[in-house]
Design an enzyme around this catalytic site. Sequence first.
Site, short mmCIF file in Angstrom:
data_model
loop_
_atom_site.label_atom_id
_atom_site.label_comp_id
_atom_site.label_asym_id
_atom_site.label_seq_id
_atom_site.Cartn_x
_atom_site.Cartn_y
_atom_site.Cartn_z
N ASP A 153 0.80 -1.23 0.00
CA ASP A 153 0.00 0.00 0.00
C ASP A 153 0.84 1.28 0.00
O ASP A 153 0.34 2.34 -0.35
CB ASP A 153 -0.93 0.04 1.22
CG ASP A 153 -1.98 -1.06 1.17
OD1 ASP A 153 -2.05 -1.77 0.16
OD2 ASP A 153 -2.72 -1.21 2.15
N ASN A 550 24.72 6.71 -16.27
CA ASN A 550 26.08 7.25 -16.14
C ASN A 550 26.13 8.77 -16.25
O ASN A 550 27.18 9.33 -16.50
CB ASN A 550 26.99 6.63 -17.22
CG ASN A 550 26.52 6.95 -18.63
OD1 ASN A 550 25.40 7.39 -18.82
ND2 ASN A 550 27.38 6.72 -19.60
N1 LIG Z 1 -2.58 -3.01 17.96
C1 LIG Z 1 -1.99 -4.21 17.82
N2 LIG Z 1 -1.54 -4.85 18.90
C2 LIG Z 1 -0.93 -6.05 18.77
N3 LIG Z 1 -0.76 -6.68 17.61
C3 LIG Z 1 -1.20 -6.07 16.49
C4 LIG Z 1 -1.83 -4.81 16.53
N4 LIG Z 1 -2.14 -4.46 15.28
C5 LIG Z 1 -1.74 -5.47 14.49
N5 LIG Z 1 -1.16 -6.44 15.23
C6 LIG Z 1 -0.63 -7.73 14.76
O1 LIG Z 1 -0.11 -7.58 13.43
C7 LIG Z 1 -0.85 -8.43 12.54
C8 LIG Z 1 -0.92 -7.80 11.19
O2 LIG Z 1 -1.60 -6.55 11.27
P1 LIG Z 1 -2.56 -6.05 10.11
O3 LIG Z 1 -3.55 -7.11 9.79
O4 LIG Z 1 -3.06 -4.72 10.53
O5 LIG Z 1 -1.61 -5.97 8.85
P2 LIG Z 1 -0.45 -4.97 8.53
O6 LIG Z 1 0.77 -5.33 9.27
O7 LIG Z 1 -0.95 -3.57 8.73
O8 LIG Z 1 -0.19 -5.28 7.01
P3 LIG Z 1 -1.01 -4.81 5.72
O9 LIG Z 1 -0.49 -3.45 5.36
O10 LIG Z 1 -0.72 -5.83 4.75
O11 LIG Z 1 -2.46 -4.77 6.12
C9 LIG Z 1 -2.18 -8.62 13.23
O12 LIG Z 1 -2.85 -9.77 12.78
C10 LIG Z 1 -1.77 -8.74 14.67
O13 LIG Z 1 -1.26 -10.01 14.94
O1 LIG Z 2 -5.20 -10.31 1.84
P1 LIG Z 2 -6.27 -9.71 2.67
O2 LIG Z 2 -6.17 -10.13 4.08
O3 LIG Z 2 -7.59 -9.88 2.05
O4 LIG Z 2 -6.01 -8.12 2.74
C1 LIG Z 2 -6.19 -7.26 1.67
C2 LIG Z 2 -5.59 -5.93 2.05
O5 LIG Z 2 -4.20 -6.06 2.24
C3 LIG Z 2 -3.52 -5.09 1.46
O6 LIG Z 2 -3.11 -5.72 0.28
C4 LIG Z 2 -2.29 -4.62 2.18
O7 LIG Z 2 -2.63 -3.89 3.28
C5 LIG Z 2 -4.56 -4.03 1.19
O8 LIG Z 2 -4.29 -3.22 0.09
C6 LIG Z 2 -5.79 -4.86 1.04
O9 LIG Z 2 -6.94 -4.11 1.33
#
Ligand SMILES: Nc1ncnc2c1ncn2[C@@H]1O[C@H](COP(=O)(O)OP(=O)(O)OP(=O)(O)O)[C@@H](O)[C@H]1O
Ligand SMILES: O=P(O)(O)OC[C@H]1O[C@](O)(CO)[C@@H](O)[C@@H]1O
Length: 791
Positions: A153, A550
């Site tokens: 993202d 370059n």
């Molecule tokens: N506030 C929080 N406290 C503790 N653990 C968290 C918290 N937020 C997220 N996590 C942990 O990180 C994992 C991944 O978080 P999330 O699903 O928000 O994806 P992300 O790291 O933001 O990646 P993406 O950008 O792909 O969504 C969660 O499933 C959880 O295990």
């Molecule tokens: O693979 P999942 O859990 O459906 O999540 C999709 C989301 O993850 C991302 O690819 C990364 O945060 C978003 O752009 C999208 O909304």
Amino acid sequence: MSGTMRSVCVLTSGGDSQGMNAALRGVARASLSAGVKVFAVWDGYKGLVEGVMSELSWLDCSNMVAAGGTKYGTARCAQFRTEEGRRAAVVNLVKANAGALVVIGGDGSLTGASILASEWDDHVQKAVANGELPQDFAAAAELHVVGLVGSIDNDMFGTHFTIGCVSALHRIVEAVDAIRATAASHSRTFVVEVMGRNCGWLALMAGLATQADFVFIPESPPSPCTSTSVPTVSTTTGELLESWAATLVAKLARVEGKRWSVVIVSEGAHDCKMEPITAARIKEVIEAELGHDTRITKLGHVQRGGKPAAFDRYMSTNLGIAAFDALAGYAAAGPPAPEPVYFGCSDASVYPVALHPAVAATRNVHDLVAAGKYDDAMVARGAEYPQLFRMLRTLLRSDPHDRSAHALPDYRVAIMHVGAPAPGMNAAVATLTRIFLDAGVSDVVGIHNGFEGLAKGKTCPLTWAHVREWVPEGGAKLGTTRTLPADLAPAGTPPDKALEWLIPHLSAFNALVIIGGFEAASILVDLADAAPRLWPHLSGMLIPATISNNVPCTQYSIGTDTALNAIVEACDRVKQSAYSSAHRVFVVEVMGARCGFLATMAGLAAGAEKVYTHERGISAAAILADVKDFCARFTASTESNTPRSALVITANAASETYTTPMMCALYEAESDGIFSVRASVLGYLQQGGSPTPLDRIRGIELAAASAARILELRDSTDTAFLVCGTSESAVIFSDMSSLDGSMDRANRRPRCQWWDDLATRNISITSAETEPHPDFAPGFAPVTSAGPSAP
Ligand SMILES: Nc1ncnc2c1ncn2[C@@H]1O[C@H](COP(=O)(O)OP(=O)(O)OP(=O)(O)O)[C@@H](O)[C@H]1O
Ligand SMILES: O=P(O)(O)OC[C@H]1O[C@](O)(CO)[C@@H](O)[C@@H]1O
């Protein structure tokens, strides 16, 4: 077990993204180089909670850099959000004797990491009190946490790029390019939905790179429609249209010659009242109001799949190494543990960013949008984000603004290329044309085939419609040659008069923009020198465009990224063949001549074991040492019955003596029959192809900034000769004396090359070492514990 936490654990979490493997490999091999144990935790925090990790060896990280997804898995783990879950994670980290944790994930994952770090002591004490850890762990050393942002993202505050966002953009741009052909065939409109729940970076960049007709992003919901020229009432139902729908309808009305349209909508797009703007509603509006045959393409998880782009390979490797280096530094410094950081990057370097404030700022963007503070939300994405969105809205207009009241009819701009073609040149010409015309410049003139065309009067007026579909096109639509003015001067002209034939040709212009490589740079230095005497009203601008990278005064030239990706894709294929034909060394020759950028970066991105460049020099002794090294490795692999192959990359003019055929002959002759050698000379395929998203966007950004600078000169009736380059992902201008002083003319490269240091550290990770590297002596003591085993 001593209780000292010394090994490194690394995990990938959240949505997967291309480049996570390269980052994990960077962490692992930097650790192993320093003699530090490293564990990959399976499936993100899930593996940490459940204690599922694998100790990594050097060879476990082989063939990872080119792989999409994440080898050790990822998950979204609800348990880790609970205190009990995090306590279990702490216990498993302590059992693995971990002193450091690297979390590669999105803002959620990094939030989890920062919570874990802040709760560490508390969890250890409670686990000891509960009997989950033995008493002597009560004084267990602190845990150092470093984050790397893995998310397509590109939504994290503080970094220019997140791991995977460039590769996802590749997927989107490839798809939209493909859709354009079928859309044009059927005279259709396509609505393409791209990912980005809260962040419109992918939609915005894809819009720029594909020149889509309309883009919806979450941070800038369409403002209420005030223009009376735009219908606000549906022509079919008579009902009031949403503001965005009215604007869209006006924009998509077919102009002559336009057979297709593409609308890009971010999955999180909404209007000012937070009502989602969905692909289905957009289609409905277009069909009802315009009668276009409309289709929806939802790209979905395709965007997260596929191989990482070259940038995501070398920069993620670098991020992984930086994470380890930071951890080594913390361990050497001893307590107290510093505030956790994550490592972010520009397109040329990596840097630490304080984790907690960055996570808070990232989350704040969503709050700003919800509160209707769109301008603040746009700026919170980074200073260039709103600028790019403004630029997008100008470049995607159907016609320029009517500036007739302000037009300066006597202001004439010439645009030409000098040098070899470089993908992305057309994006630069199209952007210059549209920005100049939109600002009221009366004459924007394209010169065909560089100075040859100028000499023959081969010019054409560039119009808004003329350049409509140029951005995605490879090659140079204006044509380009390496011919310099001196080559065209009448026979017998003394060198100091070689520019004089140009007097009438250039006198017709107020500004000359040359988009080209090293020759273009050389000639602009000469023109700048002669201008006060020959063309006192002329300004000049160089926009660096060459696959070799370059040109001085810029970190990247337009075209470099496309060539690099072409090389890396070719190397992936060669490597696949190599693995299938055991005991073979493949030597791949790439362009760049005496500038080793392509060879070095391709070596890093493709995982080559040896890279030869002119800068590093080639000698018989070095080649023989490398052959001996390969012989030893191939022999060892025969004994262990594991097939072995290797990739070597050399720049085409790395040495006059040790040419590619000569090098291959030496390799083969000295291999003692242990391996065979094959050469692949990639040649001109490196110059061709549709430009990558980064080259399109660089072409657009450099051209837009150049045009703005020239317009400032026009307004101040000043003149200047400048180079418009990139530094740390930003646009910079340098004058001709800096350019001249930075050119190593004999070797046709910059005197200082920014990528050299990055490459030196990086190469140690890429080459097939099995022993700890002697150069690194970080603060980690050898580890004593064995961690839990793999699933
Ligand atoms: N506030 C929080 N406290 C503790 N653990 C968290 C918290 N937020 C997220 N996590 C942990 O990180 C994992 C991944 O978080 P999330 O699903 O928000 O994806 P992300 O790291 O933001 O990646 P993406 O950008 O792909 O969504 C969660 O499933 C959880 O295990
Ligand atoms: O693979 P999942 O859990 O459906 O999540 C999709 C989301 O993850 C991302 O690819 C990364 O945060 C978003 O752009 C999208 O909304």
